[in-house]
Design an enzyme around this catalytic site. Sequence first.
Site, PDB file in Angstrom:
ATOM      1  N   CYS A 257      -6.167  -4.269  -1.658  1.00 41.31           N
ATOM      2  CA  CYS A 257      -8.463  -4.807  -1.904  1.00 41.31           C
ATOM      3  C   CYS A 257      -8.796  -5.787  -2.495  1.00 41.31           C
ATOM      4  CB  CYS A 257      -9.103  -4.468  -0.793  1.00 41.31           C
ATOM      5  SG  CYS A 257      -9.632  -3.079  -1.722  1.00 41.31           S
TER       6      CYS A 257
ATOM      7  N   TYR B 151      -6.371   5.128  -2.131  1.00 42.59           N
ATOM      8  CA  TYR B 151      -7.692   4.919  -1.443  1.00 42.59           C
ATOM      9  C   TYR B 151      -7.978   3.882  -0.536  1.00 42.59           C
ATOM     10  CZ  TYR B 151      -7.441  -0.427  -2.284  1.00 42.59           C
ATOM     11  OH  TYR B 151      -6.709  -1.944  -1.081  1.00 42.59           O
TER      12      TYR B 151
ATOM     13  N   TRP C  53       1.185  -0.926   0.073  1.00 40.47           N
ATOM     14  CA  TRP C  53      -0.146  -0.069  -0.146  1.00 40.47           C
ATOM     15  C   TRP C  53       0.971   1.030   0.126  1.00 40.47           C
ATOM     16  CZ3 TRP C  53      -1.302  -4.570   1.997  1.00 40.47           C
ATOM     17  CH2 TRP C  53      -2.850  -5.027   1.520  1.00 40.47           C
TER      18      TRP C  53
END
Length: 684
Positions: A279, A513, A243
């Site tokens: 994800c 996000y 991430w």
Amino acid sequence: MYFGAGPWRGLSQLDIERVSLECEFNNLDHRTDLNGVDRLIVRRGQAFSISLYLRPGTSYEPGTSALTCVAETGPQPSEEYGTRAVFGLSPNIDTSCWSAAVTSPPGDMVALSLCASPQAPIGRYTLRLGSSAEVKLILLYNPWCSGDDVYMERKEDLEEYILAQDGLIYRGDRKFFWGSPWSYGQFESGILDACLRILDMNPKCLRNPGKDHSGRRNPVYVCRVLSAMVNCDDDHGVLRGNWSNDFSGGESPMFWRGSVDILRRWTSSSCAPVKYGQCWVFAAVACTVARALGIPCRVVTNFESAHDSNADLLIEREGPHRKFLVQNYHCWVEGWMTRPDLKNPDFNGWQAFDATPQERSDRVYCCGPVPVRAIKEGMLTAKYDAPYVYAEVNADLVFYLQKDDGFKKKIINSTMVGQKISTKRVGSDQREDITHLYKYPEGSVEEREAFKRAGHQNKLLKEPEQGAGLKLSIKVSENMEKGCDFDVFALVSNETDSEKECRLLFLSRVVSYTGVLGENCGFKDLLKVVLPPGGERKVPLKLNYSKYGPELTQDNLIRLAALLQDYTTGNVYLTMRTIVLTNPEIRVRILGEPKENRKLAAEISLKNPLPQPLDMCCFSIEGANLTGGTVLTESLGHSVAPGEEAKAKIYFTPSHSGLRKLVVNFNSSQLCNVQGYKNVIIGK
């Protein structure tokens, strides 16, 4: 060889010279033919037929001939664990257990019908036929069989949740979202083998293979294994999460358009984790594996998804350096199955499970499966991980505003989390809103009852909405394309009978996000905003590409926040909104008549929306049963000036007929991961 007691003992065992597995017929009948017809792949609880050719001079005679069948799976087959079954010939097939019956007249060729128990463990099997023949087969879950735990009644649902090899995964923001195309490719060459290898590589199997193979009869167990094995945090799993904005040594999560390339890379690298996933990639790969094994499955997106790490149903945000634990969206999957372990028929149906490594469950990064109905009802004792999933859609978001005098004011938002929960609609490319499956309507009696069961005291003690006062909202422009300059607006309304003097802070920052805030890209601080009774003021904030462009992540997201302080009362009002900048449209035109095994061309174009040239431009396509499970690319050998079109032509050959989705991607040095798709009907 000992076969155990049975009514066939003392009879003459058939002497088999060779066996024909009739793979083409059986696989078609069991809806596994897209996996290929070079080996036998069948579903439990459904009969299949094979042909036995006896040695010369022998024949099958009813009443005097016998055949002892032994079906075994796993390295330590055991009748006690259900991984070994011994059965003989019966007058008729019994679909409730392992059984076999002859369907041909006496002679030297025997048509044998067999059926696996609808509760048998899935996986690779060895089937011994008497003492003279042995065959291999793969057994899968059977959602068409009413005796199977994954049984699904509607044909349309089965077409979508088992047989569809592509779909849409929703991303963006709760007020502006889109369906990203994804090629699941569960029937592509090598994918079923990869899925079975995932089961074999899981730590439970490595520790106790006999118990693990026995557990594969239960889709709840298998989904829990998948939620742990699609990520690699505790094992030899498929994907490594990342991430950050540094994807060196691998691919950006935005790069992937399908599961096939990921699973093939994992198997070809001796199960080294594929880099990198976020994800929606974890969810999509889990969906591919579940569908390949026969579990109806779909990808779900929760907008404004909370990450509650301490189970207090509060997501607290204090100060600029604290990680923002509400994501613009989060994706997980739902699998369809019964839950006999929970002793409540209301908990059958969709079960949420999540392969993204966020929190540990039983000391492992996995989550679920938990009944969606249990989340809606606030039944947080239901297995597995109900409190965590409940918080993702119901937690309160708490902000602390520190004033100049050091006093901290708490601001709670009880309605922000868990919005527009979305999945692809059955049989179409439209979105289906399934929020009602996770939550009762806001303010309803049923909602309050669910809060009581969940012990959600914050929402039970929530104060009623105040009447007239100051109102604050954010309005945005209609066209917010990446590369353009545009205005956003803070709208302040005074609904009182007296004049109000306020301070308005209006700011914007790029955001990922997951909610991680980046650099400021627009700021306005008005120390004196005067509003007459019933008055309104619209305050613009200009966002310039020259400022937000260099900071923007691949998510194309900017977070807007407006803070209003009433000098008279000291009340503080906060509103936030995330905007999604749109990428240019990819246009796709198919050249030639789309037919099975006929070469076609996709003519692809994209207009450069940026005020700068695009360099190192590249188009790519892939699609289940269209490109052979591979990514086909075409690079441009020149730059594309502002306003000009990038064009390419890519050839591909469909391998199967039917409605297919061609997934298209564009990359350049300045404009990355633009995506699109084209539905193509392939004829015979």
